[in-house]
Design an enzyme around this catalytic site. Sequence first.
Site, short mmCIF file in Angstrom:
data_model
loop_
_atom_site.label_atom_id
_atom_site.label_comp_id
_atom_site.label_asym_id
_atom_site.label_seq_id
_atom_site.Cartn_x
_atom_site.Cartn_y
_atom_site.Cartn_z
N LYS A 130 58.05 12.64 27.39
CA LYS A 130 56.94 13.57 27.58
C LYS A 130 56.53 13.49 29.03
O LYS A 130 56.28 12.42 29.58
CB LYS A 130 55.79 13.32 26.60
CG LYS A 130 54.98 12.07 26.77
CD LYS A 130 53.65 12.20 26.00
CE LYS A 130 52.65 11.18 26.48
NZ LYS A 130 51.32 11.33 25.88
N HIS A 185 41.67 14.60 30.07
CA HIS A 185 42.52 15.29 31.05
C HIS A 185 42.03 16.69 31.39
O HIS A 185 42.70 17.45 32.08
CB HIS A 185 43.97 15.38 30.52
CG HIS A 185 44.64 14.04 30.44
ND1 HIS A 185 45.86 13.87 29.86
CD2 HIS A 185 44.26 12.82 30.88
CE1 HIS A 185 46.21 12.59 29.92
NE2 HIS A 185 45.25 11.93 30.54
N GLN A 216 43.56 15.07 23.34
CA GLN A 216 44.02 15.11 24.73
C GLN A 216 45.24 16.00 24.97
O GLN A 216 45.31 16.71 25.96
CB GLN A 216 44.34 13.67 25.15
CG GLN A 216 44.78 13.50 26.59
CD GLN A 216 44.99 12.03 26.91
OE1 GLN A 216 44.04 11.29 27.14
NE2 GLN A 216 46.24 11.57 26.93
N GLU A 274 50.69 10.83 18.41
CA GLU A 274 50.54 9.60 19.21
C GLU A 274 49.07 9.18 19.22
O GLU A 274 48.19 10.04 19.34
CB GLU A 274 51.03 9.93 20.62
CG GLU A 274 50.83 8.84 21.65
CD GLU A 274 51.24 9.34 23.04
OE1 GLU A 274 52.12 10.23 23.14
OE2 GLU A 274 50.65 8.87 24.03
N ARG A 328 52.50 9.53 33.50
CA ARG A 328 51.06 9.31 33.40
C ARG A 328 50.36 10.60 33.79
O ARG A 328 50.96 11.49 34.40
CB ARG A 328 50.59 8.18 34.34
CG ARG A 328 51.20 6.81 34.09
CD ARG A 328 51.06 6.30 32.68
NE ARG A 328 49.71 6.21 32.14
CZ ARG A 328 49.09 5.07 31.81
NH1 ARG A 328 49.69 3.91 32.02
NH2 ARG A 328 47.88 5.09 31.26
N SER A 329 49.06 10.68 33.52
CA SER A 329 48.34 11.89 33.92
C SER A 329 48.24 11.99 35.45
O SER A 329 48.23 13.08 36.01
CB SER A 329 46.97 11.94 33.27
OG SER A 329 46.27 10.74 33.48
#
Length: 423
Positions: free
Chosen positions: A388, A155, A163, A285, A366-367
């Site tokens: 999140k 990312h 990440q 995670e 999602r990103s």
Amino acid sequence: MIYIEDIFAEEVLDSRGNPTVKTTVILSDGTQESAIVPSGASTGSKEAIELRDGEKERYFGKGVLKACENVDTILADALVGLSPFNQAEIDAVIKECDGTDNYAQVGANAALGVSMAVARAAASSLGMPLYKYIGGSNAMVLPSPMLNIINGGSHADNNVDFQEYMIMPLGFESFEESIRAASEVYHTLKKLISEDGYSTGLGDEGGFAPDFKNNVEPLEYMVKAIEKVGYKPGDEIAIAMDPASSEFYKDGKYQLTSEGKALSSVEMVDYYANLVDNFPIVSIEDGLAEDDWDGWKIMSEKLGDKIQLVGDDLFVTNSKYLQEGIDKKVANSILIKLNQIGTVSETMQTIRLAYRNGYTCVVSHRSGESEDAFIADFVVALNTAQIKTGAPARSERIAKYNRLLSIEREIGLGEYLGKELFK
Ligand code: PGA
Ligand code: ZN
């Protein structure tokens, strides 16, 4: 009787400037609602298939015109005329139209857009907010947010192997107070890293993304920022991580390039155990890779009683893989991303399975995102109590937080679990 009158899709852009699908549903009473599907970068290999055109001359092959066409033809043909008020039936028809077990035919981006837009149209037609349509009077719990304030891995363009470095405000009475605290920490962190000569440019999810000395330094800065604002690390604001380790698992080793290390599964687990001993970490995670189930078993035995171990790439929101995790006593939590599985109903099925087996659920963006805040309503509807959705910055992330602020005010008597989550 109210029925679905029309369904169509169009190609729009996501937060990275890549094409994605926007689907609109029109009901016979004139109700019209749309939904935009998100898109990942560090995707699990077993996720439902996101259909891309592959024509190099348009968006370098990332166009979604075929997925849109599938909405306009295959899915619309099957769904027009049906009642929008039976989500399970709608989603079963979508699945049947596709005929595969991973939406390889119509595309998960086509399937999910229709599924979400039908739910939204049904809610709107009844004059109900989406969270109430899905969750009824029982939709009461505002989530504790995990805010990704330092970005690395796939990312960002920096040297950080992990990440996501997230803060999780737990010692507060409401979602609103939690967001305030998180925003204060975010701005303080910016000041701290800037003073030390680090770049304050942002990664895909709105977190800072400078080159750090190693993968541990971001945690040190986060604790410093939390303390500088006057909050107690751990007690008021905890830390959650998503290393997304499938991305740096190569040849059976975890390649921590920024530290010049190649670790075995056992060594990687020890690495995390050391972090957990030294930092107020409550959740990790994808600490190990999606195909390293033996490693996951070791990690679950070693850390599963201490912290939340969330499976993202590992489970891909799929009840089949979650059941495997339950059987093998692997992880104790699952990340919930609607587009990993393809429809609203299948996502809810996975959440029910998790709950029956004592796994927690973290609803996630999602990103690659958009202004669509569906997951904000969804997390309240399902009372999963954790979400999140990025840093407290950039509108595609903020859209979800702002929607949650409004929902909290609307509910009035909503519950905020905070610390209770990790008792
Ligand atoms: P993605 O990342 O949306 O790029 O897959 C999010 C995550 O790994 O949780
Ligand atoms: Zn993840």
